[in-house]
Design an enzyme around this catalytic site. Sequence first.
Site, PDB file in Angstrom:
ATOM      1  N   CYS A  74      10.644 -49.153 -27.248  1.00  0.00           N
ATOM      2  CA  CYS A  74       8.645 -48.456 -27.253  1.00  0.00           C
ATOM      3  C   CYS A  74       8.066 -48.744 -26.972  1.00  0.00           C
ATOM      4  O   CYS A  74       6.868 -47.511 -26.473  1.00  0.00           O
ATOM      5  CB  CYS A  74      10.057 -46.878 -27.088  1.00  0.00           C
ATOM      6  SG  CYS A  74       9.183 -46.512 -28.990  1.00  0.00           S
ATOM      7  N   LYS A 104      21.042 -41.041 -34.305  1.00  0.00           N
ATOM      8  CA  LYS A 104      19.362 -40.748 -34.197  1.00  0.00           C
ATOM      9  C   LYS A 104      19.043 -39.149 -33.223  1.00  0.00           C
ATOM     10  O   LYS A 104      19.630 -39.897 -31.950  1.00  0.00           O
ATOM     11  CB  LYS A 104      18.681 -41.367 -33.467  1.00  0.00           C
ATOM     12  CG  LYS A 104      17.032 -41.803 -34.394  1.00  0.00           C
ATOM     13  CD  LYS A 104      15.942 -42.706 -33.626  1.00  0.00           C
ATOM     14  CE  LYS A 104      14.774 -42.312 -32.897  1.00  0.00           C
ATOM     15  NZ  LYS A 104      13.782 -43.765 -32.427  1.00  0.00           N
ATOM     16  N   ARG A 134       4.629 -40.652 -32.229  1.00  0.00           N
ATOM     17  CA  ARG A 134       4.044 -41.283 -31.138  1.00  0.00           C
ATOM     18  C   ARG A 134       3.008 -41.289 -30.468  1.00  0.00           C
ATOM     19  O   ARG A 134       2.243 -42.516 -29.942  1.00  0.00           O
ATOM     20  CB  ARG A 134       5.041 -40.221 -29.411  1.00  0.00           C
ATOM     21  CG  ARG A 134       6.031 -40.660 -30.130  1.00  0.00           C
ATOM     22  CD  ARG A 134       6.454 -39.708 -29.215  1.00  0.00           C
ATOM     23  NE  ARG A 134       8.651 -39.485 -29.447  1.00  0.00           N
ATOM     24  CZ  ARG A 134      10.149 -39.026 -28.810  1.00  0.00           C
ATOM     25  NH1 ARG A 134       8.911 -37.941 -27.501  1.00  0.00           N
ATOM     26  NH2 ARG A 134      10.694 -39.374 -29.018  1.00  0.00           N
ATOM     27  N   LYS A 158      18.845 -39.117 -38.824  1.00  0.00           N
ATOM     28  CA  LYS A 158      16.799 -39.401 -38.251  1.00  0.00           C
ATOM     29  C   LYS A 158      17.180 -38.420 -37.591  1.00  0.00           C
ATOM     30  O   LYS A 158      18.020 -38.390 -36.508  1.00  0.00           O
ATOM     31  CB  LYS A 158      16.218 -40.658 -37.884  1.00  0.00           C
ATOM     32  CG  LYS A 158      14.873 -40.393 -36.907  1.00  0.00           C
ATOM     33  CD  LYS A 158      14.701 -41.553 -37.147  1.00  0.00           C
ATOM     34  CE  LYS A 158      12.678 -41.417 -36.214  1.00  0.00           C
ATOM     35  NZ  LYS A 158      13.077 -42.443 -35.637  1.00  0.00           N
ATOM     36  N   ARG A 193      13.622 -38.268 -24.012  1.00  0.00           N
ATOM     37  CA  ARG A 193      14.607 -39.826 -24.600  1.00  0.00           C
ATOM     38  C   ARG A 193      16.275 -38.874 -24.417  1.00  0.00           C
ATOM     39  O   ARG A 193      16.912 -39.840 -25.758  1.00  0.00           O
ATOM     40  CB  ARG A 193      14.819 -40.454 -26.051  1.00  0.00           C
ATOM     41  CG  ARG A 193      13.111 -40.536 -26.123  1.00  0.00           C
ATOM     42  CD  ARG A 193      13.309 -41.914 -27.030  1.00  0.00           C
ATOM     43  NE  ARG A 193      11.638 -41.924 -27.780  1.00  0.00           N
ATOM     44  CZ  ARG A 193      10.808 -42.824 -26.842  1.00  0.00           C
ATOM     45  NH1 ARG A 193      10.867 -42.977 -25.159  1.00  0.00           N
ATOM     46  NH2 ARG A 193       9.404 -43.124 -27.265  1.00  0.00           N
ATOM     47  N   CYS A 237      12.606 -51.985 -31.808  1.00  0.00           N
ATOM     48  CA  CYS A 237      12.748 -51.056 -30.192  1.00  0.00           C
ATOM     49  C   CYS A 237      11.965 -51.349 -29.947  1.00  0.00           C
ATOM     50  O   CYS A 237      11.152 -52.135 -29.796  1.00  0.00           O
ATOM     51  CB  CYS A 237      12.701 -49.699 -31.012  1.00  0.00           C
ATOM     52  SG  CYS A 237      13.694 -48.340 -29.635  1.00  0.00           S
ATOM     53  N   SER A 272       7.030 -37.642 -38.853  1.00  0.00           N
ATOM     54  CA  SER A 272       6.414 -38.109 -39.058  1.00  0.00           C
ATOM     55  C   SER A 272       6.065 -36.148 -38.761  1.00  0.00           C
ATOM     56  O   SER A 272       5.587 -36.000 -39.473  1.00  0.00           O
ATOM     57  CB  SER A 272       5.455 -38.171 -37.454  1.00  0.00           C
ATOM     58  OG  SER A 272       6.029 -38.253 -36.863  1.00  0.00           O
TER      59      SER A 272
END
Length: 323
Positions: free
Chosen positions: A122, A195, A205, A248, A217, A120, A274
């Site tokens: 990000c 996702k 993050r 996810k 997002r 990814c 998370s």
Amino acid sequence: MSFPITRMRRLRSHPVLRAMVTETKVTTDDLVMPLFACPGTNVKNPISSMPGNYQLSIDLLVEECKSLMDVGIRAIILFGIPEEKDETGMIAAHDDAIIPRAIEAIKKNVPGMYIIADVCNCEYTTHGHCGVIVDGDVDNDQTMDSLVAQSITFARHGVDMVAPSDMMDGRVLRIRQGLDAEGYYNLPIMAYSAKYASAFYGPFRDAADSAPQFGDRSSYQMNPPNSNEAMREIEMDIVEGADIVMVKPALSYLDIIRRARDRFDLPIAAYNVSGEFSMVKAAAEKGWIDENRIVKEILTSIKRAGSDIILTYHAKHFAEKLQ
Ligand code: PBG
């Protein structure tokens, strides 16, 4: 048969019998531990919102992999915190970038460890979005260049599987073609297929320093109320060549995992993210829940819903204490 001939409690009457008729058992084979690689040596930065998780420099990452292997966790997924960021994320595809170096070091020192790399942008872009910004939004097709480049670089450095998490349309096909053209036709792709744009990613993050600097997002990750759309996303990724598809987050999306299980025959992964982890930790710290029992129940529920693979920050704890 009905009561009193049938008594459901008979099969619950002895612990050995209860174990014999247990329908779903989580084992360390099902689990993947996420790890965060950062620059430097001897660096172990605690991630305050994710107790027990750290940004680790490559030397300590290698040590962590050894201790995971010792308890039976044989698969990890790597995220990178780079020295420098750029506008496109292409910086992550350099041979001396953080993830290629981490892959190489782990492969050399802990050869049995199965290494999955998150693909990814990000973590690597100055603006924190998952792709190239054009007119204030992430441009789908331009973003794919860096995803393909990252995948090929990671493959060259010995990664075992790539896992694109960006949610651009068509990226699985482009990555598959890119890998095949370089001869990596045997490298599996685990696609983050369904996702969702979720508040449960908050602590990650902080961990990966990847919060978007403007907006959110929602123009690329899925809208949480949608379930049919998840089936379309998964189907597209399968058609494009995904070997494993992922849902996810996991817990608020167990219905999506189950629907996917009933509909598709390839392996399904679920990411116990998370925020799901940190909520358990926070409640346990306050003494409000029995952490061991809760973790076991959570992982079992994700497997019972139909996932074969569970990515979870609880992996080491489970392996050490809960089998
Ligand atoms: C990168 C990525 C994210 C996660 C995995 N890969 C963050 C995001 O999409 O914002 C989240 C993992 C977690 O919360 O544990 N795109």
